[in-house]
Design a protein around this motif. Sequence first.
Motif, PDB file in Angstrom:
ATOM      1  N   ASP A  26       1.058  -1.543   0.257  1.00  0.00           N
ATOM      2  CA  ASP A  26      -0.501   0.197   0.373  1.00  0.00           C
ATOM      3  C   ASP A  26       1.240   1.868  -0.115  1.00  0.00           C
ATOM      4  OD1 ASP A  26       1.055  -0.554   2.746  1.00  0.00           O
ATOM      5  OD2 ASP A  26      -0.921  -0.829   3.731  1.00  0.00           O
ATOM      6  N   SER A  27       2.194   1.182  -0.502  1.00  0.00           N
ATOM      7  CA  SER A  27       3.080   2.129  -0.334  1.00  0.00           C
ATOM      8  C   SER A  27       3.469   3.031   0.927  1.00  0.00           C
ATOM      9  CB  SER A  27       2.246   3.581  -1.323  1.00  0.00           C
ATOM     10  OG  SER A  27       1.526   4.210  -0.812  1.00  0.00           O
ATOM     11  N   ASP A  28       2.794   2.434   1.788  1.00  0.00           N
ATOM     12  CA  ASP A  28       2.350   3.037   3.443  1.00  0.00           C
ATOM     13  C   ASP A  28       4.421   2.225   3.860  1.00  0.00           C
ATOM     14  OD1 ASP A  28       2.094   4.549   3.559  1.00  0.00           O
ATOM     15  OD2 ASP A  28      -0.023   4.195   4.128  1.00  0.00           O
ATOM     16  N   THR A  29       5.411   2.564   4.721  1.00  0.00           N
ATOM     17  CA  THR A  29       6.737   1.736   5.501  1.00  0.00           C
ATOM     18  C   THR A  29       6.232   1.833   6.695  1.00  0.00           C
ATOM     19  OG1 THR A  29       7.758   3.553   3.015  1.00  0.00           O
ATOM     20  CG2 THR A  29       8.957   2.641   4.701  1.00  0.00           C
ATOM     21  N   SER A  30       6.997   1.068   7.040  1.00  0.00           N
ATOM     22  CA  SER A  30       6.098   0.499   8.367  1.00  0.00           C
ATOM     23  C   SER A  30       7.703   1.592   9.195  1.00  0.00           C
ATOM     24  CB  SER A  30       6.450  -0.802   8.719  1.00  0.00           C
ATOM     25  OG  SER A  30       6.543  -0.908  10.121  1.00  0.00           O
ATOM     26  N   THR A  31       7.631   2.052  10.369  1.00  0.00           N
ATOM     27  CA  THR A  31       8.431   2.205  11.925  1.00  0.00           C
ATOM     28  C   THR A  31       9.471   1.053  12.029  1.00  0.00           C
ATOM     29  OG1 THR A  31       7.315   1.850  12.799  1.00  0.00           O
ATOM     30  CG2 THR A  31       7.300   4.364  12.281  1.00  0.00           C
ATOM     31  N   SER A  32       8.995  -0.278  11.654  1.00  0.00           N
ATOM     32  CA  SER A  32       9.593  -1.348  12.295  1.00  0.00           C
ATOM     33  C   SER A  32      10.678  -1.940  11.142  1.00  0.00           C
ATOM     34  CB  SER A  32       8.378  -1.577  13.118  1.00  0.00           C
ATOM     35  OG  SER A  32       7.961  -0.745  13.679  1.00  0.00           O
ATOM     36  N   ASP A  33      10.007  -2.075   9.527  1.00  0.00           N
ATOM     37  CA  ASP A  33      10.520  -3.482   9.007  1.00  0.00           C
ATOM     38  C   ASP A  33      12.302  -3.746   9.116  1.00  0.00           C
ATOM     39  OD1 ASP A  33       8.252  -3.325   7.695  1.00  0.00           O
ATOM     40  OD2 ASP A  33       9.064  -1.440   6.009  1.00  0.00           O
ATOM     41  N   THR A  34      12.150  -5.462   9.923  1.00  0.00           N
ATOM     42  CA  THR A  34      13.432  -5.643  10.174  1.00  0.00           C
ATOM     43  C   THR A  34      13.376  -6.696   8.908  1.00  0.00           C
ATOM     44  OG1 THR A  34      13.461  -4.501  11.510  1.00  0.00           O
ATOM     45  CG2 THR A  34      14.279  -6.589  12.254  1.00  0.00           C
ATOM     46  N   PRO A  37      -3.197   3.865  -6.872  1.00  0.00           N
ATOM     47  CA  PRO A  37      -4.670   3.154  -6.150  1.00  0.00           C
ATOM     48  C   PRO A  37      -5.387   2.915  -7.134  1.00  0.00           C
ATOM     49  CG  PRO A  37      -4.361   5.465  -5.217  1.00  0.00           C
ATOM     50  CD  PRO A  37      -3.444   5.210  -5.940  1.00  0.00           C
ATOM     51  N   LEU A  38      -5.777   4.109  -8.344  1.00  0.00           N
ATOM     52  CA  LEU A  38      -6.365   3.235  -9.464  1.00  0.00           C
ATOM     53  C   LEU A  38      -5.794   2.007 -10.845  1.00  0.00           C
ATOM     54  CD1 LEU A  38      -6.612   6.892 -10.160  1.00  0.00           C
ATOM     55  CD2 LEU A  38      -8.558   5.959  -9.528  1.00  0.00           C
ATOM     56  N   VAL A  39      -4.910   1.962  -9.911  1.00  0.00           N
ATOM     57  CA  VAL A  39      -4.310   0.710 -10.842  1.00  0.00           C
ATOM     58  C   VAL A  39      -4.840  -1.231 -10.462  1.00  0.00           C
ATOM     59  CG1 VAL A  39      -2.372  -0.701 -12.387  1.00  0.00           C
ATOM     60  CG2 VAL A  39      -1.908   1.769 -12.490  1.00  0.00           C
ATOM     61  N   LYS A  40      -4.835  -0.631  -8.895  1.00  0.00           N
ATOM     62  CA  LYS A  40      -5.019  -1.494  -8.031  1.00  0.00           C
ATOM     63  C   LYS A  40      -6.336  -2.275  -7.455  1.00  0.00           C
ATOM     64  CE  LYS A  40      -1.852  -1.161  -4.552  1.00  0.00           C
ATOM     65  NZ  LYS A  40      -0.751  -2.242  -3.882  1.00  0.00           N
ATOM     66  N   THR A  41      -7.191  -0.338  -8.176  1.00  0.00           N
ATOM     67  CA  THR A  41      -8.489  -1.081  -7.875  1.00  0.00           C
ATOM     68  C   THR A  41      -9.273  -1.453  -9.132  1.00  0.00           C
ATOM     69  OG1 THR A  41      -9.131   1.203  -8.249  1.00  0.00           O
ATOM     70  CG2 THR A  41      -9.307   0.638  -6.367  1.00  0.00           C
ATOM     71  N   ALA A  42      -8.151  -1.174 -10.185  1.00  0.00           N
ATOM     72  CA  ALA A  42      -8.157  -1.571 -11.836  1.00  0.00           C
ATOM     73  C   ALA A  42      -8.252  -3.472 -11.481  1.00  0.00           C
ATOM     74  CB  ALA A  42      -8.072  -0.996 -12.870  1.00  0.00           C
ATOM     75  N   VAL A  43      -7.892  -3.860 -11.500  1.00  0.00           N
ATOM     76  CA  VAL A  43      -7.020  -5.220 -11.126  1.00  0.00           C
ATOM     77  C   VAL A  43      -8.204  -5.854 -10.244  1.00  0.00           C
ATOM     78  CG1 VAL A  43      -5.653  -6.611 -10.340  1.00  0.00           C
ATOM     79  CG2 VAL A  43      -4.500  -4.954 -11.474  1.00  0.00           C
ATOM     80  N   ALA A  44      -8.509  -5.565  -8.752  1.00  0.00           N
ATOM     81  CA  ALA A  44      -9.532  -5.630  -8.108  1.00  0.00           C
ATOM     82  C   ALA A  44     -10.799  -5.582  -9.170  1.00  0.00           C
ATOM     83  CB  ALA A  44      -9.863  -4.573  -7.253  1.00  0.00           C
ATOM     84  N   GLY A  45     -11.074  -4.717  -9.980  1.00  0.00           N
ATOM     85  CA  GLY A  45     -12.096  -4.762 -10.372  1.00  0.00           C
ATOM     86  C   GLY A  45     -12.617  -5.869 -11.851  1.00  0.00           C
ATOM     87  N   GLU A  46     -10.963  -6.673 -11.749  1.00  0.00           N
ATOM     88  CA  GLU A  46     -10.842  -7.648 -13.256  1.00  0.00           C
ATOM     89  C   GLU A  46     -10.685  -6.710 -14.541  1.00  0.00           C
ATOM     90  OE1 GLU A  46     -12.995 -11.673 -12.653  1.00  0.00           O
ATOM     91  OE2 GLU A  46     -11.573 -11.713 -10.553  1.00  0.00           O
ATOM     92  N   VAL A 101      -9.743  -1.352   2.509  1.00  0.00           N
ATOM     93  CA  VAL A 101     -10.344  -0.495   3.213  1.00  0.00           C
ATOM     94  C   VAL A 101     -11.458  -0.979   4.724  1.00  0.00           C
ATOM     95  CG1 VAL A 101     -11.945   1.464   3.068  1.00  0.00           C
ATOM     96  CG2 VAL A 101     -11.116   0.612   1.124  1.00  0.00           C
ATOM     97  N   ALA A 102     -11.959  -1.677   4.795  1.00  0.00           N
ATOM     98  CA  ALA A 102     -12.773  -2.163   5.805  1.00  0.00           C
ATOM     99  C   ALA A 102     -11.036  -3.212   6.797  1.00  0.00           C
ATOM    100  CB  ALA A 102     -12.974  -3.848   5.749  1.00  0.00           C
ATOM    101  N   PRO A 145      -2.621   5.772   2.234  1.00  0.00           N
ATOM    102  CA  PRO A 145      -3.741   4.729   2.427  1.00  0.00           C
ATOM    103  C   PRO A 145      -4.446   4.184   3.641  1.00  0.00           C
ATOM    104  CG  PRO A 145      -2.124   3.376   0.725  1.00  0.00           C
ATOM    105  CD  PRO A 145      -1.542   5.117   1.225  1.00  0.00           C
ATOM    106  N   LEU A 146      -3.453   4.584   4.255  1.00  0.00           N
ATOM    107  CA  LEU A 146      -3.232   4.461   6.314  1.00  0.00           C
ATOM    108  C   LEU A 146      -4.272   4.869   6.741  1.00  0.00           C
ATOM    109  CD1 LEU A 146      -0.683   1.390   6.355  1.00  0.00           C
ATOM    110  CD2 LEU A 146      -3.078   0.859   6.616  1.00  0.00           C
ATOM    111  N   VAL A 147      -3.722   6.053   6.466  1.00  0.00           N
ATOM    112  CA  VAL A 147      -4.634   7.828   6.865  1.00  0.00           C
ATOM    113  C   VAL A 147      -5.392   8.164   6.979  1.00  0.00           C
ATOM    114  CG1 VAL A 147      -4.195  10.075   7.527  1.00  0.00           C
ATOM    115  CG2 VAL A 147      -1.869   8.236   7.956  1.00  0.00           C
ATOM    116  N   LYS A 148      -5.937   7.694   4.986  1.00  0.00           N
ATOM    117  CA  LYS A 148      -7.033   7.665   5.043  1.00  0.00           C
ATOM    118  C   LYS A 148      -7.840   7.333   5.178  1.00  0.00           C
ATOM    119  CE  LYS A 148      -6.446   9.561   0.335  1.00  0.00           C
ATOM    120  NZ  LYS A 148      -6.693  10.663   0.244  1.00  0.00           N
TER     121      LYS A 148
END
Lengths: 413, 413
Positions: free
Chosen positions: A229-237, A315-324, A405-406, B315-318
């Motif tokens: 999701d493009s978000d980078t953790s504070t903890s990745d190890t 997000p638009l590429v990823k939602t398009a893939v989700a929508g096949e 999202v959920a 995405p995580l903030v949103k």
Amino acid sequence: MSDAISPLAPKKQPKMPAIDGVRIATAQAGIKYKGRTDLLAMVFDEGTTAAGVFTRSLCPSAPVDFCRQNLTGGKARILVVNSGNANAFTGKKGRETTAATGKAASKAAGCGESEVFLASTGVIGEPLDPAKFSHLLEGMVKEADATGWAEAGKAIMTTDTYPKYATAKVMLGDVEVTINGIAKGAGMIAPDMATMLSFVATDAPIDAPALQDMLSKGVGKTFNSVTVDSDTSTSDTLMLFATGAAEKRGAPRISDPKDARLAQFRRALNKMLKNLALQVVRDGEGARKQVEITVTGAKSSRSAKRIALSIANSPLVKTAVAGEDANWGRVVMAVGKAGEPADRDLLDIWFGDIRVAHQGERDPAYSENATSDYMKRDEVVIRVDIGLGRGKATVWTCDLTKEYVAINGDYRS
Amino acid sequence: MSDAISPLAPKKQPKMPAIDGVRIATAQAGIKYKGRTDLLAMVFDEGTTAAGVFTRSLCPSAPVDFCRQNLTGGKARILVVNSGNANAFTGKKGRETTAATGKAASKAAGCGESEVFLASTGVIGEPLDPAKFSHLLEGMVKEADATGWAEAGKAIMTTDTYPKYATAKVMLGDVEVTINGIAKGAGMIAPDMATMLSFVATDAPIDAPALQDMLSKGVGKTFNSVTVDSDTSTSDTLMLFATGAAEKRGAPRISDPKDARLAQFRRALNKMLKNLALQVVRDGEGARKQVEITVTGAKSSRSAKRIALSIANSPLVKTAVAGEDANWGRVVMAVGKAGEPADRDLLDIWFGDIRVAHQGERDPAYSENATSDYMKRDEVVIRVDIGLGRGKATVWTCDLTKEYVAINGDYRS
């Protein structure tokens, strides 16, 4: 945590062999989760070397700071990982926790404090009380045994829907050595309940600088080429431990990362890192499809990777893939916004083997029906040729679904 | 297009006055939509100057290339906008379409081809046949009148749930002049069916270079400070037209952008650009909440804006905002991944007036209940103080909801 296992989960888990020089114990400390293990201790024989790669976040967690400091010594005797609390953004209290845990672990393992490594994953911003689990470490070190691998992956899970394992046997000189790895996701981050952690161990005798060189080079096309999701953790190890126990069986000790005898080991390690990284993607929050994105013909491989990540994080590429939906227009958009050299009129785009766009226009031969069928697969490959140079890169991601999202919108409230 | 109007839509639309020197007509060309207008012609009196700001995408649409070229002349007589097809990624055919449309428009308006401006929004990658609408232009120019503003915003809508209007009266010298603006969203982009377009017109007599200077400076804190989904359209277009008709009524002609007499006009223009930009955010696909993000104490204002956009695009903030969860841990994560100078132990974070984190730790005084109540509002303000310098920036976005995924995942398939 989700109840439903990702549809992209491996059909079966590998049987994890012992690694000479590694003993493992898990425990239920009840840090946050009830009725499951949430504490892992990996105990290493004397002489074990260590390498690590960590988050690029400028606000890393206390355990990341702790590991970075100890890694300068290059030696490891014990790794302690807890799930349920990330000990991130916990300020001075966070450092007190890593210091106290480090002390307890070194006492339990009978080693120096600089030979301890720590990782934490779970809720962010909440103080982690070391009293909740540090008293367990002494007993864990005593009961730790070589067969603990199958339990190791489970104790570090957060929003993961399945534990992630990989194992390989490979020749080092004339001697067979073993590499085992575990990992957890499940967003590239979801600071409340995720973070990417991975731990790999081997009995190969490899000195710390060579080990570090191999790991640092190995992540580029593996763990650093996946995004949920493009978000980078504070903890990745990501850490790699080499006990060297195979030396007794005649394996050569390796100190030069360029040593030709490392070639096979390096290939096996890189393959394992890719395997584990893809397992993380395939368990991305809400993921229903794995997406592989290859960019060719860019000005450089660095440029290719930036374009590929721009596509993978859109997000638009990823939602398009989700929508096949084979929505190549969104792929063009993501190429255009990457800020890298690209010329619309030279772009070719494929979904699988179907070329949907050629030299800046819809490919006249492209069949909408065949493409729709292709998009129903659970592994989708998107390829873009920029037409300017020879730079090439591949990255992996998953689709963006309502479940993402959920999971992330309903999580705490 | 969505049937439900965004809950963040303005309670009422402004009544749009005439602008001396501007005549407007709309038509139903049936390019894609049926039963609604999809073509807009804005006709300008001789002497009208023009300024424009366009997408930073390296793969811009054919109309963007066309406008950029004509803008060097600085003069406008007609603007033609169609919805339903973006004429983007259409290669040579795309250029043929803009050339044919430009020719038809110049003939209809009786002007040079360099005085024509074009914008298209809608499906990407599909050829746009100029024969579908260019024959309508002559009749539209004839019937165009000064009262057409109320219809103008509707003809350019795609996934927008409401048309976007703004109007202002302001003194230029001793003479009152009028500024009118329209805009459409509805993702920062959704290449299938969106793109940000905005057109502003005034009767103020301002020479093209001064007009361009004002517009270029005005977008930084307005249109370039909003993001819906981090995706950048191939077609984003913002244009400003000045008919100069107020000169007859005694308004001074302005040729120097530093002219002190412009101050009031500039403020009104910037306020309008912000108003229109926020209307775009408030109609972001699936948006239920507007989010304002202010970063203070950064090393520079450029650094502050990068951090603010990293938060706004996470995405995580949103998703946390969508879930009414004051999840400041995710804000820390987004600060950390921005790659800008930041020190975890200096960060302060507020949701509204509630300080939730202070110097790298949860604020001990922070009330979870008060914060939960705050998050129920439909306008949420997040403030982060980096504690390092004096750089400051504010950006606006919306939350990320399941409806966004539904709109973009279910769109074509």
